[in-house]
Design a protein around this motif. Structure first.
Motif, PDB file in Angstrom:
ATOM      1  N   LYS A   5       0.841  -1.193   0.000  1.00  0.00           N
ATOM      2  CA  LYS A   5       0.000   0.000   0.000  1.00  0.00           C
ATOM      3  C   LYS A   5       0.882   1.251   0.000  1.00  0.00           C
ATOM      4  CE  LYS A   5      -4.243   1.206   2.479  1.00  0.00           C
ATOM      5  NZ  LYS A   5      -4.900   1.045   3.772  1.00  0.00           N
ATOM      6  N   PHE A   6       1.973   1.185   0.751  1.00  0.00           N
ATOM      7  CA  PHE A   6       2.860   2.346   0.863  1.00  0.00           C
ATOM      8  C   PHE A   6       4.260   1.951   0.402  1.00  0.00           C
ATOM      9  CE2 PHE A   6      -0.425   2.589   4.129  1.00  0.00           C
ATOM     10  CZ  PHE A   6      -0.967   3.853   3.905  1.00  0.00           C
ATOM     11  N   LYS A   7       4.757   2.663  -0.599  1.00  0.00           N
ATOM     12  CA  LYS A   7       6.051   2.286  -1.176  1.00  0.00           C
ATOM     13  C   LYS A   7       7.097   3.367  -1.017  1.00  0.00           C
ATOM     14  CE  LYS A   7       4.168  -0.741  -4.693  1.00  0.00           C
ATOM     15  NZ  LYS A   7       3.250  -0.582  -5.791  1.00  0.00           N
ATOM     16  N   SER A   8       6.649   4.599  -0.839  1.00  0.00           N
ATOM     17  CA  SER A   8       7.582   5.730  -0.848  1.00  0.00           C
ATOM     18  C   SER A   8       7.652   6.367   0.530  1.00  0.00           C
ATOM     19  CB  SER A   8       7.109   6.770  -1.862  1.00  0.00           C
ATOM     20  OG  SER A   8       7.749   8.007  -1.620  1.00  0.00           O
ATOM     21  N   ILE A   9       8.825   6.870   0.868  1.00  0.00           N
ATOM     22  CA  ILE A   9       8.976   7.580   2.139  1.00  0.00           C
ATOM     23  C   ILE A   9       8.015   8.767   2.202  1.00  0.00           C
ATOM     24  CG2 ILE A   9      10.924   8.986   1.291  1.00  0.00           C
ATOM     25  CD1 ILE A   9      12.015   8.994   4.161  1.00  0.00           C
ATOM     26  N   PHE A  10       7.676   9.299   1.027  1.00  0.00           N
ATOM     27  CA  PHE A  10       6.810  10.481   1.029  1.00  0.00           C
ATOM     28  C   PHE A  10       5.324  10.145   1.232  1.00  0.00           C
ATOM     29  CE2 PHE A  10      10.656  11.673  -1.376  1.00  0.00           C
ATOM     30  CZ  PHE A  10      11.172  12.518  -0.407  1.00  0.00           C
TER      31      PHE A  10
ATOM     32  N   PHE B   2      12.030  -3.472   2.462  1.00  0.00           N
ATOM     33  CA  PHE B   2      11.890  -4.188   3.734  1.00  0.00           C
ATOM     34  C   PHE B   2      10.400  -4.324   4.055  1.00  0.00           C
ATOM     35  CE2 PHE B   2      13.485   0.159   3.937  1.00  0.00           C
ATOM     36  CZ  PHE B   2      12.356   0.840   4.384  1.00  0.00           C
ATOM     37  N   TYR B   3      10.002  -5.543   4.378  1.00  0.00           N
ATOM     38  CA  TYR B   3       8.574  -5.795   4.617  1.00  0.00           C
ATOM     39  C   TYR B   3       8.230  -5.905   6.093  1.00  0.00           C
ATOM     40  CZ  TYR B   3       8.799  -6.708  -0.358  1.00  0.00           C
ATOM     41  OH  TYR B   3       9.016  -6.579  -1.704  1.00  0.00           O
ATOM     42  N   SER B   4       9.250  -6.066   6.923  1.00  0.00           N
ATOM     43  CA  SER B   4       9.032  -6.179   8.367  1.00  0.00           C
ATOM     44  C   SER B   4      10.145  -5.410   9.075  1.00  0.00           C
ATOM     45  CB  SER B   4       9.081  -7.655   8.783  1.00  0.00           C
ATOM     46  OG  SER B   4      10.383  -8.171   8.517  1.00  0.00           O
ATOM     47  N   ILE B   5       9.989  -5.235  10.377  1.00  0.00           N
ATOM     48  CA  ILE B   5      11.051  -4.575  11.149  1.00  0.00           C
ATOM     49  C   ILE B   5      12.297  -5.472  11.148  1.00  0.00           C
ATOM     50  CG2 ILE B   5      11.719  -3.724  13.445  1.00  0.00           C
ATOM     51  CD1 ILE B   5       9.623  -1.941  12.100  1.00  0.00           C
ATOM     52  N   LYS B   6      12.057  -6.784  11.187  1.00  0.00           N
ATOM     53  CA  LYS B   6      13.180  -7.727  11.134  1.00  0.00           C
ATOM     54  C   LYS B   6      13.994  -7.523   9.856  1.00  0.00           C
ATOM     55  CE  LYS B   6      14.058 -12.619  11.711  1.00  0.00           C
ATOM     56  NZ  LYS B   6      13.491 -13.938  11.431  1.00  0.00           N
ATOM     57  N   ASP B   7      13.271  -7.444   8.699  1.00  0.00           N
ATOM     58  CA  ASP B   7      13.906  -7.123   7.409  1.00  0.00           C
ATOM     59  C   ASP B   7      14.706  -5.831   7.504  1.00  0.00           C
ATOM     60  OD1 ASP B   7      12.801  -9.171   6.000  1.00  0.00           O
ATOM     61  OD2 ASP B   7      11.380  -7.943   4.853  1.00  0.00           O
ATOM     62  N   LEU B   8      14.037  -4.830   8.053  1.00  0.00           N
ATOM     63  CA  LEU B   8      14.621  -3.482   8.105  1.00  0.00           C
ATOM     64  C   LEU B   8      15.921  -3.485   8.907  1.00  0.00           C
ATOM     65  CD1 LEU B   8      14.420  -0.397   7.598  1.00  0.00           C
ATOM     66  CD2 LEU B   8      12.943  -0.242   9.595  1.00  0.00           C
ATOM     67  N   VAL B   9      15.889  -4.130  10.080  1.00  0.00           N
ATOM     68  CA  VAL B   9      17.075  -4.169  10.941  1.00  0.00           C
ATOM     69  C   VAL B   9      18.211  -4.918  10.230  1.00  0.00           C
ATOM     70  CG1 VAL B   9      18.011  -5.102  13.111  1.00  0.00           C
ATOM     71  CG2 VAL B   9      15.783  -3.944  13.089  1.00  0.00           C
ATOM     72  N   GLN B  10      17.833  -6.046   9.591  1.00  0.00           N
ATOM     73  CA  GLN B  10      18.826  -6.860   8.892  1.00  0.00           C
ATOM     74  C   GLN B  10      19.479  -6.101   7.731  1.00  0.00           C
ATOM     75  OE1 GLN B  10      17.079 -10.518   7.367  1.00  0.00           O
ATOM     76  NE2 GLN B  10      18.281 -11.645   8.898  1.00  0.00           N
ATOM     77  N   GLY B 149       8.141   4.006   9.705  1.00  0.00           N
ATOM     78  CA  GLY B 149       6.742   4.343   9.396  1.00  0.00           C
ATOM     79  C   GLY B 149       6.197   3.500   8.256  1.00  0.00           C
ATOM     80  N   LEU B 150       7.016   3.285   7.229  1.00  0.00           N
ATOM     81  CA  LEU B 150       6.566   2.467   6.093  1.00  0.00           C
ATOM     82  C   LEU B 150       6.201   1.055   6.537  1.00  0.00           C
ATOM     83  CD1 LEU B 150       8.927   3.396   3.099  1.00  0.00           C
ATOM     84  CD2 LEU B 150       6.426   3.421   3.087  1.00  0.00           C
ATOM     85  N   ASN B 155       1.989  -2.864   7.516  1.00  0.00           N
ATOM     86  CA  ASN B 155       1.594  -4.046   8.292  1.00  0.00           C
ATOM     87  C   ASN B 155       0.438  -3.793   9.259  1.00  0.00           C
ATOM     88  OD1 ASN B 155       3.503  -6.101   7.315  1.00  0.00           O
ATOM     89  ND2 ASN B 155       5.016  -4.656   8.074  1.00  0.00           N
ATOM     90  N   ALA B 156       0.174  -2.516   9.566  1.00  0.00           N
ATOM     91  CA  ALA B 156      -1.004  -2.178  10.380  1.00  0.00           C
ATOM     92  C   ALA B 156      -1.783  -1.113   9.605  1.00  0.00           C
ATOM     93  CB  ALA B 156      -0.581  -1.684  11.756  1.00  0.00           C
ATOM     94  N   GLY B 157      -1.492   0.166   9.832  1.00  0.00           N
ATOM     95  CA  GLY B 157      -2.187   1.224   9.092  1.00  0.00           C
ATOM     96  C   GLY B 157      -1.845   2.561   9.699  1.00  0.00           C
ATOM     97  N   ILE B 158      -2.287   3.629   9.057  1.00  0.00           N
ATOM     98  CA  ILE B 158      -2.003   4.967   9.583  1.00  0.00           C
ATOM     99  C   ILE B 158      -3.242   5.850   9.530  1.00  0.00           C
ATOM    100  CG2 ILE B 158       0.498   5.064   9.232  1.00  0.00           C
ATOM    101  CD1 ILE B 158      -0.108   6.461   6.519  1.00  0.00           C
ATOM    102  N   ALA B 159      -4.421   5.251   9.608  1.00  0.00           N
ATOM    103  CA  ALA B 159      -5.639   6.066   9.544  1.00  0.00           C
ATOM    104  C   ALA B 159      -6.487   5.844  10.785  1.00  0.00           C
ATOM    105  CB  ALA B 159      -6.439   5.729   8.290  1.00  0.00           C
ATOM    106  N   GLY B 160      -6.822   6.936  11.464  1.00  0.00           N
ATOM    107  CA  GLY B 160      -7.682   6.853  12.637  1.00  0.00           C
ATOM    108  C   GLY B 160      -9.021   6.222  12.317  1.00  0.00           C
TER     109      GLY B 160
END
Lengths: 221, 287
Positions: A5-10, B2-10, B149-150, B155-160
């Motif tokens: 759903k989200f690909k870009s830092i922006f 990176f698809y997970s925090i684990k990915d991201l850290v690695q 944030g990505l 993996n969850a969402g960012i909308a109230g």
């Protein structure tokens, strides 16, 4: 890459926008701006119909000011959005906001009517969250347009051969058509063509306008 | 990607720099040049700082429901540190400032949303002052926040409206916590721990805006998000870890969001919005 759903830092950092709400303010301004682009000139009269959540909370979110700002050509990050009413007044543009309790499929919906002399256009748009929008209706034609693609919107008389002639004109200008949608309000009445293209040709719109049977041609991206 | 925090850290550990990884991924995903990416981030950074400064001077919202609280905190802090201490309270003041600017139709940078824009900008300005961060450090702050944030957003969402305030201010706060850790010289693992600690402390927070407006309680919730980010970062920097792995915390938040009743998801039909005073204010504003 997986379908994300989200690909870009922006998508996370940004957009820069006038507050307070990405859907009720930034998205609203975008719909107004597309309506204006489709209209193609500055209107003398603007009638903004507000539905659903837009109708209930437009004053607190500045949805009205944002839509009008868009109609005046402002982008969602233009601080003048908050003063769009004054700008319209200075330009002697008549503006009315009409909140409606009519049921609509999506909560954040607006119908914008733009008028200049005998030129009249109505555009219905929906703000679908995070500042993203889509256009669901142009005049009486149901459409499904999203910004970000080069799109021509052509309204013409419903007569035989129009589709072939118009698409020939695109090919003569070496423009590749990505998608083409044709619909009509009734047999022998008016028809609408939506043409998404890969490249833009500057003189295309005026060439199309001079074509017999074409009523109006507008472009947005 | 990176698809997970684990990915991201690695991947960030391999790259030896999390901001560098984010830049590379952005180049791949969007075909933007590094120069263009940094140019946009530069502009975002300038807008964030400007919104803090504008709000601290004192602004009032369009409805009159919020405003001048950042100024109050600024005056409270004049020559004092309060009870919570100066860096935390400056972050609180700054976060309030940005959301007051947002509510008066001023210009802000949504991070990740307009309603939660105060957390990242607020902590960024406070931490930059405290740690004397360079311009490059500040850009890294945004790149780090964007990367975490990505993962949370995907993996969850960012909308109230989808998952409550936990996904808006919560996500913003977790992003900021990670950035603070790296800005303070912590490790990528510590940044990940800060995200987990932060999100588990905010988990379950509902979205209940009075009159449906991004003002009450959103402005003060941003203050909470900013302070929680500072505290979570400090906990992680002290060596504390999260018992539940970060990816599992994010998944838990998603599930909490899914089961959250509609009344608590930005409809203004529950929580503070449904109190007698909340209802009365709604009627007054939209009469």
């Amino acid at each position: 890459m997986k379908d994300l759903k989200f690909k870009s830092i922006f998508d996370i950092i940004g957009p820069v926008m006038v507050g307070p709400s990405s859907s009720h303010t930034a998205g609203a301004a975008k719909i107004g701006k597309i309506a204006r682009k489709l209209f193609g000139e500055e209107p003398s009269d603007v009638r903004v119909h507000l539905y659903g959540s837009f109708a209930k909370t437009y004053r607190g979110h500045g949805t009205d000011l944002a839509i009008l700002g868009g109609v005046l050509g402002m982008t969602p990050d233009n601080v003048d959005l908050a003063h769009s009413l004054q700008v319209a007044k200075r330009k002697k543009i008549k503006v009315v906001f009409i909140p409606s309790s009519d049921e609509v499929p999506y909560p954040n919906t607006t119908k914008i009517e733009l008028i200049k002399d005998d030129h009249h256009l109505s555009v219905t748009g929906e703000s679908i969250g995070g500042g993203n929008i889509h256009i669901s209706k142009i005049d009486d034609f149901k459409v499904n347009l999203t910004p970000g693609t080069n799109t021509y919107v052509i309204i013409q008389h419903d007569i035989p051969g129009m589709v072939a002639s118009v698409s020939r004109m695109f090919s003569q200008n070496n423009i590749n058509i990505a998608t083409m949608t044709v619909s009509r309000s009734g047999e022998g009445d008016k028809a609408l063509m939506i043409i998404e293209v890969d490249d833009v040709h500057k003189g295309m719109a005026s060439q199309l306008r001079s074509f017999p049977g074409v009523i109006s041609v507008n472009y947005f991206d | 990607m990176f698809y997970s925090i684990k990915d991201l850290v690695q991947q960030a550990s391999q790259e030896k720099s999390l901001p560098e990884l984010m830049l590379k991924v952005e180049e791949e995903n969007t075909e933007r040049s590094r120069e263009d990416i940094l140019k946009i981030l530069d502009h975002d950074l300038a807008v964030m700082k400007h919104s803090v400064a504008e709000g601290v001077k004192g602004v009032k919202s369009v409805t009159g429901l919020s405003g001048f609280d950042a100024k109050k905190m600024d005056q409270y802090l004049a020559g004092k540190h309060g009870i919570s201490g100066s860096p935390v309270l400056k972050a609180v003041r700054n976060a309030i400032a940005v959301n007051e600017v947002n509510a008066k139709m001023g210009i802000i940078c949504a991070t990740p949303t307009a309603g939660s824009a105060g957390v990242l900008a607020g902590t960024l300005v406070a931490v930059s002052e405290e740690l004397s961060l360079s311009h490059q450090d500040q850009l890294d702050y945004l790149l780090t926040a964007g990367a975490f944030g990505l993962v949370i957003a995907n993996n969850a969402g960012i909308a109230g409206a989808e998952g409550g305030c936990q996904e808006e201010v919560g996500t913003a706060s977790a992003m900021a916590a990670a950035s603070i850790v790296l800005a303070a010289g912590g490790t990528i693992e510590q940044a990940s721990a800060a995200v987990a600690i932060d999100l588990q402390n905010i988990m379950g927070l509902i979205c209940d805006p009075v009159a449906g407006l991004v003002e009450v309680p959103c402005v003060k919730r941003n203050a909470m998000g900013a302070s929680q980010a500072m505290v979570s970062a400090d906990m992680a920097l002290s060596g504390m870890t999260s018992i539940i792995p970060t990816d599992e915390v994010i998944e838990a938040m998603r599930k909490v969001g899914l089961r959250m009743p509609l009344a608590f998801r930005e409809t203004a039909e529950g929580g503070l919005a449904a109190t007698p005073t909340g209802r009365k204010l709604q009627q007054q504003i939209f009469k």
